[in-house]
Design an enzyme around this catalytic site. Sequence first.
Site, PDB file in Angstrom:
ATOM      1  N   ASP A 131      -1.649   2.761  -2.399  1.00 52.32           N
ATOM      2  CA  ASP A 131      -1.627   1.922  -1.228  1.00 52.32           C
ATOM      3  C   ASP A 131      -0.428   2.362  -0.375  1.00 52.32           C
ATOM      4  OD1 ASP A 131      -2.546  -0.028   0.749  1.00 52.32           O
ATOM      5  OD2 ASP A 131      -0.961  -1.461   0.045  1.00 52.32           O
ATOM      6  N   SER A 132      -0.727   2.207   0.938  1.00 51.99           N
ATOM      7  CA  SER A 132       0.253   2.420   1.986  1.00 51.99           C
ATOM      8  C   SER A 132       1.576   1.862   1.439  1.00 51.99           C
ATOM      9  CB  SER A 132      -0.092   2.211   3.239  1.00 51.99           C
ATOM     10  OG  SER A 132      -0.127   0.663   3.460  1.00 51.99           O
TER      11      SER A 132
ATOM     12  N   TYR B 101      -0.348   2.049   7.763  1.00 51.67           N
ATOM     13  CA  TYR B 101      -1.245   2.954   8.002  1.00 51.67           C
ATOM     14  C   TYR B 101      -2.443   2.588   9.218  1.00 51.67           C
ATOM     15  CZ  TYR B 101      -0.776   6.212   3.800  1.00 51.67           C
ATOM     16  OH  TYR B 101      -0.442   6.921   2.903  1.00 51.67           O
ATOM     17  N   GLY B 102      -2.550   1.361   9.181  1.00 52.07           N
ATOM     18  CA  GLY B 102      -3.622   0.985  10.095  1.00 52.07           C
ATOM     19  C   GLY B 102      -3.434   1.142  11.691  1.00 52.07           C
TER      20      GLY B 102
ATOM     21  N   CYS C 220      -6.579   0.212  -1.011  1.00 47.63           N
ATOM     22  CA  CYS C 220      -6.236   0.173   0.566  1.00 47.63           C
ATOM     23  C   CYS C 220      -7.376   0.489   1.365  1.00 47.63           C
ATOM     24  CB  CYS C 220      -5.226   1.293   0.924  1.00 47.63           C
ATOM     25  SG  CYS C 220      -4.808   1.338   2.783  1.00 47.63           S
ATOM     26  N   ASN C 221      -7.815  -0.780   2.194  1.00 51.60           N
ATOM     27  CA  ASN C 221      -9.108  -0.480   3.179  1.00 51.60           C
ATOM     28  C   ASN C 221      -8.852   0.404   4.016  1.00 51.60           C
ATOM     29  OD1 ASN C 221     -10.984  -2.947   2.400  1.00 51.60           O
ATOM     30  ND2 ASN C 221      -8.671  -3.717   1.965  1.00 51.60           N
ATOM     31  N   THR C 222      -7.716   0.707   4.650  1.00 52.29           N
ATOM     32  CA  THR C 222      -7.698   1.464   5.771  1.00 52.29           C
ATOM     33  C   THR C 222      -7.883   2.928   5.175  1.00 52.29           C
ATOM     34  OG1 THR C 222      -6.008  -0.031   6.722  1.00 52.29           O
ATOM     35  CG2 THR C 222      -5.860   2.204   7.673  1.00 52.29           C
TER      36      THR C 222
ATOM     37  N   GLU D  92       5.622  -5.898   4.982  1.00 46.63           N
ATOM     38  CA  GLU D  92       6.251  -5.162   4.584  1.00 46.63           C
ATOM     39  C   GLU D  92       7.971  -5.479   4.802  1.00 46.63           C
ATOM     40  OE1 GLU D  92       5.765  -1.989   2.755  1.00 46.63           O
ATOM     41  OE2 GLU D  92       3.448  -2.991   2.508  1.00 46.63           O
TER      42      GLU D  92
ATOM     43  N   CYS E  30      -7.926  -6.470   4.312  1.00 46.01           N
ATOM     44  CA  CYS E  30      -6.835  -5.632   3.817  1.00 46.01           C
ATOM     45  C   CYS E  30      -6.183  -6.257   2.602  1.00 46.01           C
ATOM     46  CB  CYS E  30      -5.755  -5.598   4.960  1.00 46.01           C
ATOM     47  SG  CYS E  30      -4.272  -5.156   4.845  1.00 46.01           S
ATOM     48  N   THR E  31      -5.592  -5.192   1.667  1.00 40.42           N
ATOM     49  CA  THR E  31      -5.350  -5.654   0.532  1.00 40.42           C
ATOM     50  C   THR E  31      -3.809  -6.508   0.892  1.00 40.42           C
ATOM     51  OG1 THR E  31      -4.319  -3.488   0.099  1.00 40.42           O
ATOM     52  CG2 THR E  31      -6.375  -4.083  -0.872  1.00 40.42           C
ATOM     53  N   HIS E  32      -3.334  -6.375   1.773  1.00 37.59           N
ATOM     54  CA  HIS E  32      -2.062  -6.967   2.083  1.00 37.59           C
ATOM     55  C   HIS E  32      -2.374  -8.736   2.355  1.00 37.59           C
ATOM     56  CE1 HIS E  32       0.164  -3.374   2.745  1.00 37.59           C
ATOM     57  NE2 HIS E  32       1.080  -4.050   2.915  1.00 37.59           N
TER      58      HIS E  32
HETATM   59  N1  DGL Z   1      -3.029  -2.513   2.472  1.00 41.81           N
HETATM   60  C1  DGL Z   1      -3.792  -1.800   3.512  1.00 41.81           C
HETATM   61  C2  DGL Z   1      -5.340  -2.050   3.759  1.00 41.81           C
HETATM   62  O1  DGL Z   1      -5.915  -2.578   2.756  1.00 41.81           O
HETATM   63  C3  DGL Z   1      -2.754  -1.071   4.343  1.00 41.81           C
HETATM   64  C4  DGL Z   1      -2.676  -1.293   5.624  1.00 41.81           C
HETATM   65  C5  DGL Z   1      -1.617  -0.475   6.603  1.00 41.81           C
HETATM   66  O2  DGL Z   1      -0.770   0.268   5.947  1.00 41.81           O
HETATM   67  O3  DGL Z   1      -1.790  -0.736   7.509  1.00 41.81           O
HETATM   68  O4  DGL Z   1      -5.612  -1.617   4.593  1.00 41.81           O
END
Ligand code: DGL
Length: 270
Positions: A7-8, A39-40, A70-72, A162, A194-196
């Site tokens: 993940d990011s 990353y988004g 990470c979905n992104t 974060e 988004c996994t966050h």
């Molecule tokens: N947890 C990520 C996702 O599922 C990362 C989001 C990010 O870094 O912006 O998209």
Amino acid sequence: MAVGIFDSGLGGLTVLDAVQARLPDIPFVYMADSAHAPYGVRDSDDIYGLTCAGVERLWAEGCDLVVLACNTASAAALRRMQESFVPPDKRVLGVFVPMIEALTERQWGDNSPPREVAVKHVALFATPATVSSRAFQRELAFRAIGVDVEGQACGGIVDAIEEGDMILAESLVRSHVDALKRKMPKPQAAILGCTHYPLMQEAFQAALGEDVTVYSQANLVAESLSDYLTRHPNMLGAGDASKYLTTGDPRRVSDRAAQFLRRSISFDAA
Ligand code: DGL
């Protein structure tokens, strides 16, 4: 026989937690590209380059199979990686498909034509890059017809998480849910894409109301990984120890991770 989870940043820990509970005998190597999160808000070339670098680092740890938690990265980079980057003896899987299969009531690998499903109005909460990729709608269209998806690009939530600023994260959740409801007043289901966001699941549920079904990915991904490994046991790589790696400051990332998972976790420099 380790598997890599990428993940990011910290969001993939929600997936890691579920896969560790589902597959307690398998070592997992977690890689957080904290130095480059979020990353988004990046463009897809950037996300592609960073994701490839993270995945290569996990291959070097003996993880032939890597899950992009990470979905992104799954939305912006996975297809291109599978077409031109992943060698035949390695695999990279994303997190979108298990969730779409759950939403459309499909078993794994059911490739029958798209059909009508019970849910008609779906809210997608995700990062700006995931929403603008339209990857969710593309995958959904392979499986279901007549589903109206309204995407809400949730700027700021990942940064707040974060930073460990949960008060800011909660108020951003409320304002993004309000913005979504202005476009789709009565969603039946909401996807935390988004996994966050499972770290904010209660805030999403409270803002959406109890009658909205909130889907989050962790358990669905764990189930689908377990299924995949039963069918492809040879994809368990040579690595033999669980590890947590970050491109950021290991101490800071370990502190935040412990705060979220409520157990101690020790990250090393990647
Ligand atoms: N947890 C990520 C996702 O599922 C990362 C989001 C990010 O870094 O912006 O998209």
